[in-house]
Every structure is written in C-alpha cells, then in structure tokens.
Design an enzyme around this catalytic site. Structure first.
Site, PDB file in Angstrom:
ATOM      1  N   ASP A 368       0.842  -1.191   0.000  1.00 46.04           N
ATOM      2  CA  ASP A 368       0.000   0.000   0.000  1.00 46.04           C
ATOM      3  C   ASP A 368       0.880   1.244   0.000  1.00 46.04           C
ATOM      4  OD1 ASP A 368      -2.702  -1.304   0.318  1.00 46.04           O
ATOM      5  OD2 ASP A 368      -1.551  -2.216   1.925  1.00 46.04           O
ATOM      6  N   THR A 369       1.013   1.808  -1.192  1.00 49.96           N
ATOM      7  CA  THR A 369       1.950   2.868  -1.490  1.00 49.96           C
ATOM      8  C   THR A 369       1.249   3.819  -2.442  1.00 49.96           C
ATOM      9  OG1 THR A 369       3.630   1.117  -1.378  1.00 49.96           O
ATOM     10  CG2 THR A 369       4.361   3.218  -2.247  1.00 49.96           C
ATOM     11  N   THR A 370       1.899   4.889  -2.860  1.00 45.88           N
ATOM     12  CA  THR A 370       1.342   5.727  -3.916  1.00 45.88           C
ATOM     13  C   THR A 370       2.475   6.227  -4.792  1.00 45.88           C
ATOM     14  OG1 THR A 370      -0.289   7.462  -4.368  1.00 45.88           O
ATOM     15  CG2 THR A 370       1.397   7.948  -2.702  1.00 45.88           C
TER      16      THR A 370
END
Length: 561
Positions: A368-370
């Site tokens: 869960d990153t951007t």
C-alpha cells in the site's frame, strides 16, 4: 508495432477504462485528482516539475492517508533539463535503538515469513522506523525547485482543513484495516465515526493535520526533525514503547544516488540502485527477456506469460543476494545486471514447463503505497514513489499532529544473521520503481506505481508492453499483469480462462487476483514536444495536462469607441 499488430498476436484482450491526457506545457499524473490538481496549480503558477511533484506529494498525504505520510519513506527519480539523473533516497531506517533480536519471531514460521509475537513489527509504535519522506521532499524542493515550501504546501493545507470527499477506494481501504484502526481512539474517531468506516461521498476533515502542515510551511522540515512536531512524535513513542528518538529525527540524512542503467533492444532503462531492489532486477529481467522475440510471441499468450513467470522467479531467487543497504551489505550489482549472467540464467529456462529456482530470504513489504509522475515544459521530469508501507502504516494516529506513521520495521528479518536482519541505521530495502526509458539520450517514458514486492515486476511488464508490444501508454498501464516469487503465480482476472488453463498445464499453480500491484502513473514524451499522461483503473488516478499557452504577441483587447 501498430495497435492492430499487437492485438492480432495477443492471447489476452482488454479495454481501457480511463482516458489519457495530452498537452505540451506540463503533465501531472497521480493517484488522486486533487493531488494532480495541486501539482498542476504549481505548473500554472510558473513552477517546475519538482515544485509540482512536491506539492502533489503533500496533497497525497491528505487525500490518500492510507498510503502515504510524512512519517514514511520516499524514492524519487529526477531528470533535470540538462539531461542529468539522480535518485533521491528518503527511505526509512531502523531506529538507533534497534537491534537484531528486538522482536520475538513466531516459532515455526518459514524463513521468508517475518511475523512476530503480538504483530509488534506491523501494528503499533514498535513498528515505526525513522522517517525520511519530509526531508527528501524538502531536499528536492530546496535543491531543484523554484518555489517556496509554504507555497507548494497550500493545496494540502486547504484540503486538510476544509475536507474532501471520500472515494469508494478510500472507504474500502478503511474497511479493510478497520479492526486495527478501531483499537486507536484517534484513528477510530477520524476514520470510523460511530464504529463504521467513512462511506463514499462523506467528507474527511483533518484539522489537526492542517495545523501540523501549517507549522511545517512556517518552520520547514525541522518542525518534524527536531522541532515541536518531532517532540510530539517522540513523546508518543516513549509513552507507548516505540523506538524513535529525537536523535533519530535530527540525524536522518537524505542520500542522492546514481541510477542503475540497463540496455534493452537499443533503449536505456534507468531505475533506483540499492538499497532499492528495483533497478537491479528490472535490468536483470530485461537482459534475460532480450533473448526472446516477445513481440512475435504476443501479449498475454501462454508462451509469453510462462516466460515472464519463469524470469520473475529467477529475479526473486536472486533478490536477497542483490538487495540491501549498501552501507551494511555487499550488493553484487555488476554481476546481477550483466548480459553474461542473464545468458547463464536464460539457459536454464524450460520453455514448456514451470520449474523451481533456488532463492533466499525475502522482505515482507507492504503493498500500500502511492506514486506520481510529473513533467514540465522545460525538460524536467520527476517520477517518485512514497509510502507508509502497509495500508494505514502502523494503524494509529500520533496525537497532536494527526499523522499516520509507517510500519517499515516489518520489512526487516526479525532473526539475526541474514542480509535483511535489523541493525541500527540500516535503510529498508524497497521495490519502488520510479523508472525512465530513454532513446538516443531522450526520455520517452517515465512511470511507476505502488504495490510492495509487485512494483518492479509490474513496471517491467509495462516496459515490455511499450517497447515490445507497441501498446499505447494507456494500454500499457492498464494491461492485465501477473506476479510470482516462486510458489503461486498470481494472474489478474483479465487473463482469459483458456490461457490460465494452459499455464496450469505447464505446471504453474494459479491464484486469480482482482489486481496485481496498484495504480500506475506514466508520461510519454513525443518527438513534437507534446506529452501524454496516463493513470490506470487500479486506483483513483488522474492525468492532468497543461495545454494552451500564452497570448499571441502583440494581442490587445480593444473596445469600440
């Protein structure tokens, strides 16, 4: 290759769900429309790509609080107008109080499983590593930007103070982490009012975080790294058993590194070096694939997918030996990225049958990153990935500052004796893949995405889609993906059942997934000076282009007398 050409050879067909953007004077592609708008606001105000990227990063901490925050880590790839490249390493590090036996591994777990008792390295204050994102963003802005920190932070402050509309994606993420978030009164109050997750269409207001951002706009990164916000973070750590100290915050340093450079069919591919694993293994996998006519084999055919899966297994088998903080571990970059080594590995691939490959320990990275990719009309390009590791990081909010901290300690081996074991100051290994593809020294593609260990395999597949299959940018970022590290082959449901069965017949154990990794953001640079931006269906991504331009010289608006 024409679009019709790759589709004629394809074993997997798909339709794009989003539209690309096209312009000449600037492009911002992020995983949220408000963050893309924040970056475009800076370009429209006369800023450069670095100004826009930093503005978008701050905005993402507000509108994607489940993915990114100031108590997190960042890997940025910057190409300046003069043609030079640099990797800005703002990755999190083990606190100075850390040591190889600081956690109790659950007895009987496999070597590649990093679970510990009470999930202390995943949830809560003991999971938090020393942050680097804020310092990395400020370093980039101070060194390569043109605007003041207070100016680029205005969109983030505005959205935190007045709120924004929750998307279905954010609502689903809150629901996924609800059990842990409910254990923290501050997170529960903000994200799960009345004990239920915020619903799509409701507004999320973060007043305390707006105040913290305002203080940073006034005092700079020292507000967290040695100032009042840092004091509140350290106070929280001391009260709850966490390891971050004031010295951790004041001593942290951003590191600039030279990128890994690989060659593929006349293209030059540039990506992050260790401690990132991405640049090394993208170069390695491209070297192996170069020995096959992928275009002729076709996109999404059993022949191509089988080959990609075997190459992925090779890369992950080598990953432990070719990953780690180079200040602590010798990383054999030259050998892993050499054409000769690729020849050796390729020779052992069975084109008709899946096989096992030897491997070592693997980091347990959060998925869960951007990511965002930005370009201005002056030749500056930024592609950067940032994260708090897992979904909502350590799953609590630091009182008084409104920030969700990372859980990066879960990426380290909780047992001593391995390259990824815990040591004070050691930087976390990452799969972040902000990459650029050059032709004759000119950037043609810049891209990246979130997704933990699935990041660099997905970026690699996008490069193959573009270079070998000749897809459009929008097609390349939305195309179905696969992923494996050796045991199970994850296949997105866009791959048809007929192809899946043929993969099973070749010995692969399949798991059908709604997604492999997250939303990719990419920019293509055309010969006429224009740009195309594309975001994919796997996140709330949006591409925003700056077209038009200034008035024609000499034009005046004259009213009749």
């Amino acid at each position: 290759m024409s679009e019709a050409g790759w589709r004629q050879r394809a074993g997997t067909q798909f339709k794009c769900e989003k539209q690309s953007a096209h312009g000449r004077n600037g492009m911002v592609v992020t995983n949220h429309p408000l963050a893309s708008a924040a970056g475009m606001e800076m370009l429209a105000a006369g800023g450069n790509a670095i100004d826009a990227a930093v503005a978008a990063q701050f905005a993402l901490t507000v509108v994607e609080p489940m993915m990114v925050g100031l108590i997190g880590g960042t890997t940025s790839h910057i190409r300046l107008a003069d043609g030079s490249h640099r990797i800005v390493d703002g990755m999190s590090a083990v606190p100075l109080a850390g040591h190889p036996t600081m956690y109790r591994p659950i007895p009987g777990t496999l070597p590649q499983v990093y679970d510990v008792e009470r999930r202390e390295n995943q949830v809560g204050p003991k999971a938090v590593a020393t942050p680097g994102s804020l310092r990395a963003w400020c370093h980039a802005l101070d060194t390569y930007g043109t605007m003041a920190l207070a100016d680029v932070m205005q969109p983030a402050i505005r959205h935190a103070a007045r709120g924004f509309t929750v998307t279905p994606y954010l609502s689903d993420c809150i629901e996924s982490a609800a059990d842990d978030l409910l254990d923290d009164p501050f997170a529960a109050d903000r994200l799960l009012p009345d004990g239920t997750p915020l619903k799509a269409g409701e507004r999320l207001v973060q007043g305390d975080y707006a105040e913290a951002l305002t203080l940073i706009a006034q005092q700079g990164e020292s507000a967290l790294h040695g100032g009042p916000l840092g004091d509140l973070l350290v106070e929280c750590m001391e009260r709850t058993g966490g390891f971050i100290s004031r010295k951790d915050l004041t001593d942290y340093r951003v590191v600039e590194r030279a990128p890994i450079r690989g060659r593929y069919r006349g293209w030059e591919i540039l990506g992050p070096p260790p401690p990132a694993a991405s640049g090394v293994h993208i170069a390695q996998m491209l070297n192996i694939i170069e020995g096959y006519d992928i275009a002729k084999m076709g996109f999404g055919t059993v022949e191509t997918l089988h080959l990609l899966a075997e190459v992925l297994k090779i890369a992950f088998a080598d990953r432990a030996e070719a990953s780690g903080d180079p200040d602590f571990v010798k990383v054999p970059v030259e050998r892993i990225t050499s054409k000769a080594y690729a020849d050796d590995r390729r020779a052992d691939i069975d084109p008709a049958r899946a096989r096992s490959w030897t491997g070592g320990l693997l980091a347990k990275e959060g998925a869960d990153t951007t990511h965002l990719t930005v370009a201005d009309g002056m030749g500056n390009v930024v592609t950067t990935t940032q994260t708090i590791n897992s979904l909502f990081g350590a799953r609590f909010i630091v009182p008084g500052i409104g920030m969700v901290p990372n859980d990066y300690m879960s990426n380290f081996d909780p047992r001593p004796g391995s390259p990824l074991s815990i040591a004070p100051g050691k930087r976390v290994t990452t799969s972040m893949s902000p990459v650029m593809a050059l032709r004759d020294g000119k950037v043609v593609y810049a891209l990246g995405l979130p997704g933990g260990r699935k990041i660099f395999p997905s970026a690699w597949q996008a490069l193959i889609n573009l270079i070998d299959h000749g897809m459009t940018l929008q097609e390349a970022v939305e195309a179905p993906r696969i992923w494996t590290e050796g045991v199970v082959l994850e296949v997105e449901h866009g791959v048809p059942e007929s192809v899946r069965q043929e993969l099973r017949d070749r010995g692969h154990t399949l798991q059908i997934m709604p997604t492999v990794a997250g939303g990719m953001n990419a920019i293509q640079f055309h010969d006429d000076g224009s740009m195309t931006g594309a975001a994919c269906w796997r996140a709330d991504g949006a591409a925003v282009a700056l077209g038009g331009g200034l008035a024609r010289a000499g034009v005046r608006f004259v009213l009749p007398s």
